[in-house]
Scaffold this active site. Structure first.
Site, PDB file in Angstrom:
ATOM      1  N   PRO A   1       0.827  -1.211   0.000  1.00  0.00           N
ATOM      2  CG  PRO A   1      -0.030  -1.078   2.153  1.00  0.00           C
ATOM      3  CD  PRO A   1       0.675  -2.007   1.220  1.00  0.00           C
TER       4      PRO A   1
ATOM      5  CB  CYS B   1      -0.395   7.436   1.324  1.00  0.00           C
ATOM      6  SG  CYS B   1      -0.993   6.573   2.795  1.00  0.00           S
TER       7      CYS B   1
ATOM      8  CB  ALA C   1      -3.299   3.732   4.635  1.00  0.00           C
TER       9      ALA C   1
ATOM     10  CD  GLN D   1      -1.653  -0.184   5.299  1.00  0.00           C
ATOM     11  OE1 GLN D   1      -1.563   1.013   5.022  1.00  0.00           O
ATOM     12  NE2 GLN D   1      -0.590  -0.950   5.476  1.00  0.00           N
TER      13      GLN D   1
ATOM     14  CE1 TYR E   1       0.991   7.771   9.852  1.00  0.00           C
ATOM     15  CE2 TYR E   1       1.293   5.663   8.745  1.00  0.00           C
ATOM     16  CZ  TYR E   1       1.468   7.044   8.788  1.00  0.00           C
ATOM     17  OH  TYR E   1       2.115   7.678   7.759  1.00  0.00           O
TER      18      TYR E   1
ATOM     19  CG  LEU F   1      15.837   0.124   0.459  1.00  0.00           C
ATOM     20  CD1 LEU F   1      17.114   0.576   1.144  1.00  0.00           C
ATOM     21  CD2 LEU F   1      15.710   0.770  -0.914  1.00  0.00           C
TER      22      LEU F   1
ATOM     23  NE  ARG G   1      10.276   5.493  -0.913  1.00  0.00           N
ATOM     24  CZ  ARG G   1       9.904   5.181   0.328  1.00  0.00           C
ATOM     25  NH1 ARG G   1       9.845   3.912   0.683  1.00  0.00           N
ATOM     26  NH2 ARG G   1       9.599   6.114   1.201  1.00  0.00           N
TER      27      ARG G   1
END
Length: 372
Positions: free
Chosen positions: A23, A25, A57, A100, A184, A303, A326
């Site tokens: 996920p 954002c 999310a 999510q 969070y 990574l 990413r």
């Protein structure tokens, strides 16, 4: 045969391969509503050949959004907008899709990351609101102080997660991931750095885990057995005296006993003093340690960028699947290229079957099969 491209079961959900789109954002919503950006973004990723797409999310209540541009799944309007954005994914891709569910807690009420550095917005300012947390401790000293949730407020948080989960069921999603990572709200309750409560939700490890387990149990009871249910955690705060791997293992064991279908192991995000030793696969030792202690599948993230690296993670037993974020934004056809590199095959839409580079059509046809 490539292990990365072998099937995996997350509880009732069978994936065609072990590549998950993590996920991410997008900060592109207005009033929590998914829009045409989400439609094209999700559809693009759903055509990638990965085994699972987890959408970004989705906040379980308006004040649980990270920024005013974050996605929500907390009322009829956000549910309808989500359904509209999801429609082309369902039409053009066989890939299972999950969501999510999240609450940002004290890290909410911010600008978008590319606007003013994603800074905090005061409760009385435009696009701002009063944030909540386990304790009245700001994420960064000098920022607005969150309101400490009372027990009625905590019960409301549990209900909000259940309500959003039921909306996910109505949307026809195949998986729910509870967001208990990256500083969070659920992570805030876990960490002694952010949870200074003196009641049954603070102090001991058992008490600090209580809300996460209550949310998990409530959601599991509210969704059908056909819905896969997992969780994402930060295995460590990377801060002395904070949440750490030993406590994460204890939480993972509790979730495993409760029938959690998988655990997605990330790290950090709880405290600005974090000191992270970043490098390729830097979070893998956490996933590997947790995998030794639980029966449920473990998802590694962080990574993991190269096909052979991902394959080795699985063959060495460090995890059962890998999640890419990413890397998928940079190369939405990463699974295609990984299949070619590892001698495996992944499905692609027939509309894209002409995309073989000149001189590489044989390799392309071997790696990419039609999804029709």
């Amino acid at each position: 045969m490539s292990y990365l491209f072998s099937p995996l079961e997350l509880g009732p959900l069978r994936l065609s391969n072990r590549i998950l789109v993590a996920p991410m954002c997008q900060y592109s919503s207005v009033n929590g509503l998914a829009c045409d950006w989400h439609q094209q973004h999700w559809t693009n990723l759903a055509l990638s050949g990965a085994g699972l797409l987890i959408t970004e999310a989705a906040a379980v209540e308006p004040r649980g959004r990270i920024s005013w541009g974050d996605l929500g799944l907390y009322d009829d309007a956000t549910e309808a907008a989500f359904a509209q954005a999801l429609a082309p994914v369902r039409r053009w891709s066989p890939m299972p899709v999950g969501v999510q569910l999240a609450h940002a807690g004290r890290k909410a009420s911010t600008e978008k990351p590319w606007e003013n550095g994603g800074g905090v917005i005061a409760p009385d300012a435009e696009h701002g609101w009063q944030v909540v947390a386990p304790s009245a401790l700001a994420y960064i000293e000098g920022q607005p102080v969150p309101e400490a949730l009372d027990e009625a407020g905590i019960a409301g948080i549990v209900r909000a997660f259940v309500d959003s989960a039921q909306r996910a069921v109505r949307l026809g999603l195949e998986l729910i991931e509870l967001h208990a990572a990256h500083g969070y709200l659920l992570h805030q309750f876990l960490s002694p750095l952010s949870n200074r409560r003196k009641d049954g939700y603070g102090g001991s490890l058992e008490n600090r885990m209580r809300l996460v387990l209550e949310v998990f149990d409530a959601v599991k009871s509210a969704v059908p057995a056909s819905m896969a249910l997992g969780i994402r955690i930060s295995a460590t705060d990377w801060v002395e005296g904070g949440w750490d791997l030993e406590q994460s293992i204890a939480l993972a064991r509790e979730l495993d006993m409760r029938g959690c279908h998988y655990i997605h192991v990330s790290s950090a995000g709880l405290h600005p003093a974090q000191k992270i030793a970043v490098g390729p696969g830097y979070q893998l030792p956490f996933a590997e340690a947790i995998k030794r202690e639980v029966a449920m599948p473990v998802v590694a993230v962080g990574l993991i960028t190269e096909p052979q690296q991902a394959e080795t993670v699985l063959t060495d037993g460090q995890a059962d699947a890998v999640a890419l974020a990413r890397a998928m934004l940079f190369d939405p056809r990463w699974p295609w290229h990984a299949a070619a590199a590892l001698g495996a095959q992944v499905a692609a839409p027939p509309q894209y079957m002409r995309s073989a580079p000149h001189g590489q059509s044989a390799l392309f046809k071997q790696a990419i099969g039609s999804a029709s």
